[in-house]
Design a protein around this motif. Structure first.
Motif, PDB file in Angstrom:
ATOM      1  N   GLU A  52       0.848  -1.182   0.368  1.00  0.00           N
ATOM      2  CA  GLU A  52       0.321  -0.134   0.394  1.00  0.00           C
ATOM      3  C   GLU A  52       0.708   1.186  -0.355  1.00  0.00           C
ATOM      4  OE1 GLU A  52      -3.958   2.650   2.410  1.00  0.00           O
ATOM      5  OE2 GLU A  52      -1.620   1.966   3.308  1.00  0.00           O
ATOM      6  N   PRO A  57       1.968   3.372  -6.494  1.00  0.00           N
ATOM      7  CA  PRO A  57       0.812   2.484  -6.941  1.00  0.00           C
ATOM      8  C   PRO A  57       0.975   2.388  -8.373  1.00  0.00           C
ATOM      9  CG  PRO A  57      -0.100   4.800  -6.277  1.00  0.00           C
ATOM     10  CD  PRO A  57       1.385   4.316  -5.972  1.00  0.00           C
ATOM     11  N   ARG A  60       2.131  -1.837  -7.538  1.00  0.00           N
ATOM     12  CA  ARG A  60       1.522  -2.339  -6.819  1.00  0.00           C
ATOM     13  C   ARG A  60       1.272  -3.465  -7.548  1.00  0.00           C
ATOM     14  NH1 ARG A  60      -2.071   2.519  -4.407  1.00  0.00           N
ATOM     15  NH2 ARG A  60      -0.558   2.865  -2.565  1.00  0.00           N
ATOM     16  N   VAL A  87      -4.031  -2.855  -0.084  1.00  0.00           N
ATOM     17  CA  VAL A  87      -4.632  -1.795  -0.661  1.00  0.00           C
ATOM     18  C   VAL A  87      -6.111  -2.027  -0.093  1.00  0.00           C
ATOM     19  CG1 VAL A  87      -3.012  -0.230  -2.321  1.00  0.00           C
ATOM     20  CG2 VAL A  87      -5.716  -1.788  -3.249  1.00  0.00           C
ATOM     21  N   TRP A  88      -7.233  -1.112  -0.026  1.00  0.00           N
ATOM     22  CA  TRP A  88      -8.389  -0.764   0.599  1.00  0.00           C
ATOM     23  C   TRP A  88      -8.109   0.647   0.894  1.00  0.00           C
ATOM     24  CZ3 TRP A  88     -11.163  -4.658   1.143  1.00  0.00           C
ATOM     25  CH2 TRP A  88     -12.939  -4.817   1.882  1.00  0.00           C
ATOM     26  N   HIS A  89     -10.000   1.129   0.979  1.00  0.00           N
ATOM     27  CA  HIS A  89     -10.442   2.361   1.292  1.00  0.00           C
ATOM     28  C   HIS A  89     -11.984   2.230   1.650  1.00  0.00           C
ATOM     29  CE1 HIS A  89     -10.904   6.687   2.582  1.00  0.00           C
ATOM     30  NE2 HIS A  89      -9.604   7.111   2.276  1.00  0.00           N
ATOM     31  N   ASP A  92     -14.232   3.739  -1.125  1.00  0.00           N
ATOM     32  CA  ASP A  92     -13.261   4.001  -2.642  1.00  0.00           C
ATOM     33  C   ASP A  92     -13.309   2.353  -2.972  1.00  0.00           C
ATOM     34  OD1 ASP A  92     -11.750   3.754  -5.158  1.00  0.00           O
ATOM     35  OD2 ASP A  92     -10.900   5.172  -4.413  1.00  0.00           O
ATOM     36  N   GLU A  94     -13.413   0.624  -5.878  1.00  0.00           N
ATOM     37  CA  GLU A  94     -12.038  -0.047  -6.117  1.00  0.00           C
ATOM     38  C   GLU A  94     -11.029  -0.117  -5.729  1.00  0.00           C
ATOM     39  OE1 GLU A  94     -10.956   3.483  -9.448  1.00  0.00           O
ATOM     40  OE2 GLU A  94     -13.323   2.788 -10.432  1.00  0.00           O
ATOM     41  N   LYS A  95     -10.543   0.747  -4.992  1.00  0.00           N
ATOM     42  CA  LYS A  95      -9.701   0.209  -4.397  1.00  0.00           C
ATOM     43  C   LYS A  95     -10.062  -1.059  -2.602  1.00  0.00           C
ATOM     44  CE  LYS A  95      -7.227   4.389  -3.143  1.00  0.00           C
ATOM     45  NZ  LYS A  95      -5.988   5.036  -2.420  1.00  0.00           N
ATOM     46  N   ARG A  96     -11.467  -1.326  -2.548  1.00  0.00           N
ATOM     47  CA  ARG A  96     -11.627  -2.355  -1.959  1.00  0.00           C
ATOM     48  C   ARG A  96     -11.986  -3.364  -2.696  1.00  0.00           C
ATOM     49  NH1 ARG A  96     -15.751   1.132  -0.289  1.00  0.00           N
ATOM     50  NH2 ARG A  96     -17.294  -0.191  -1.096  1.00  0.00           N
ATOM     51  N   ALA A  98      -9.591  -3.820  -5.663  1.00  0.00           N
ATOM     52  CA  ALA A  98      -7.977  -4.545  -5.807  1.00  0.00           C
ATOM     53  C   ALA A  98      -7.220  -4.791  -4.711  1.00  0.00           C
ATOM     54  CB  ALA A  98      -7.231  -2.849  -6.359  1.00  0.00           C
ATOM     55  N   GLY A  99      -8.061  -4.985  -3.515  1.00  0.00           N
ATOM     56  CA  GLY A  99      -7.540  -5.449  -2.361  1.00  0.00           C
ATOM     57  C   GLY A  99      -7.806  -6.646  -1.639  1.00  0.00           C
TER      58      GLY A  99
END
Length: 434
Positions: A52, A57, A60, A87-89, A92, A94-96, A98-99
């Motif tokens: 992260e 970015p 990753r 990654v997580w947010h 967001d 999209e970040k979740r 991706a994580g």
């Protein structure tokens, strides 16, 4: 409600992050490859290949592959636990996603790394519903890959007011049929993003201390049977400041701290352990001064205190005041101003003595601490009695329980511990209280 914990460790001293992919290097995995080779006192209790914030970015995807390659090759020999951060947010999707995909890839048994992965670290969580979203991702990954439910632990980084409020709800949510939050392991403070989320400012631009956050995280961990870890200490050259931060944290029940370098790992691995030698402290000017042991005496060597004796009468000058005292009055004054930091051997010996007394049917005994103080060459004998009962015994047991936890889970540190304390003290410390 009793929650079945999914992990064995009672304590975590060190949470060490390293970038998973470094741009512009022949080997982009050089940092995590180096971290995977750490051993002994320089190896952390928890190693976090950080895919992260520590990794750009654009790097990753390569970072996730590097985690797989390095952990598959070196994970079996790494002495601590391995918990990659993905990654997580909370805000967001999209970040979740991706994580989730990174965890799914890293945990795929066909890639050869998951046998050495203990769990994942989820940053930027929000309220308790967001924690449940992350937990459901773990459930789906375990189901898809045929892993035992709950086998991957989940740690979160508290970086928002929402997450801080959620700390008060974790205990009530864990163990419900609708989630598997029993997989929770670490609660880690992230003061940098927390400061941003709180819109906090200081005149110098430095981070606030946030003692309330550290207290709340420690409280939340205690209530839910988890482990609390403080955030990063950015001034990596300020070793004394790092130690002071850890000492303040331990007074809140927070043993662990984020480590940014192997040197910080070494310092943080040693700091919570009982000291090798006991130390007498003298209160001077609102602080405490460590006395120096010389020839069976505890010597004050400073300008803040002076002491003279004439004809059985003493003159003590301290904190700007001068007192003419009898020997008994001087002794009482110094007893009020002194304290003792026990060594590992002192703690073990006191516990052994209390255990023997309890075996003989006694519920409480007096423990005596004595020393000869020397100020300006004038000596005075001090003696303190402290009553030990079962509650005192249990409180004294905490640093020994920490030592025993380290000894059990970090056999690579056995030689270092024997070198610090001596084999006899180590042997007795592993047996007392059991």
């Amino acid at each position: 409600m009793s929650v079945q914990r999914k992990y064995e460790r009672e304590f975590v001293r060190t949470f060490f992050t390293s970038p998973t992919a470094v741009q512009g290097e022949d080997d982009s995995a050089k940092m995590i490859r180096s971290a995977a080779g750490l051993r002994g006192i320089q190896a952390p209790d928890v190693w976090v290949p950080d895919n992260e914030d520590a990794t750009a970015p654009s790097m990753r995807d390569e970072g996730a592959r590097n985690i797989i390659d390095v952990v598959a090759e070196h994970g079996a020999d790494f002495p601590g636990e391995i918990h990659p951060r993905v990654v997580w947010h909370r805000d967001d999707a999209e970040k979740r996603l991706a994580g989730f995909e990174y965890m799914r890839e890293i945990a795929d048994p066909e890639n050869g790394a998951v046998d050495h992965i203990d769990g994942f670290v989820i940053p930027e969580v929000g309220d308790i519903d967001d924690w449940k979203k992350a937990d459901e991702c773990f459930q789906m990954i375990e189901a898809e890959h045929g892993l035992e439910e709950g086998s991957l632990s989940m740690s979160v980084i508290v970086e928002s007011g929402e997450a801080e409020i959620a700390l008060n709800r974790v205990r009530d949510e864990m163990g419900k049929p609708s989630n598997t939050l029993e997989r929770m392991f670490l609660l880690v403070d992230g003061e940098v993003d927390y400061t941003k989320d709180m819109r906090a400012m200081t005149p110098t631009g430095e981070l606030p201390e946030w003692p309330e956050l550290r207290h709340n995280t420690s409280k939340g961990a205690s209530a839910a049977g988890l482990i609390a870890v403080d955030g990063p200490f950015d001034n990596i050259r300020d070793v004394e400041g790092y130690k002071e931060r850890m000492e303040a944290n331990r007074a809140k029940g927070m043993t662990g701290i984020w480590s940014l370098t192997p040197k910080q790992v070494e310092v943080a691995n040693k700091a919570p352990l009982p000291p090798k030698d006991g130390t007498w402290l003298l209160e001077v000017g609102g602080g405490e001064v460590e006395l120096v042991s010389e020839g069976g005496r505890e010597v004050y060597d400073g300008d803040g205190v002076s002491l003279s004796e004439s004809g059985g009468s003493y003159v003590l000058a301290i904190d700007g005041d001068e007192h003419e005292l009898t020997e008994d009055e001087l002794r009482e004054e110094l007893l009020d101003r002194t304290s003792y930091v026990p060594s590992m051997d002192d703690i073990v010996e006191s516990m052994e003595e209390f255990e023997a007394a309890k075996e003989a049917g006694k519920g409480a005994i007096a423990m005596t601490q004595s020393a000869t103080l020397s100020i300006d060459g004038v000596e005075i004998d001090l003696s303190k009695d402290r009553m030990w009962d079962e509650a005192t015994y249990q409180a004294a047991q905490t640093p020994i329980t920490l030592f025993q936890d380290v000894y059990e889970h970090r056999p690579d540190q056995h030689d270092a511990l024997a070198e610090i304390y001596g084999s006899d003290v180590v042997e007795r410390a592993t047996q007392v209280g059991n």
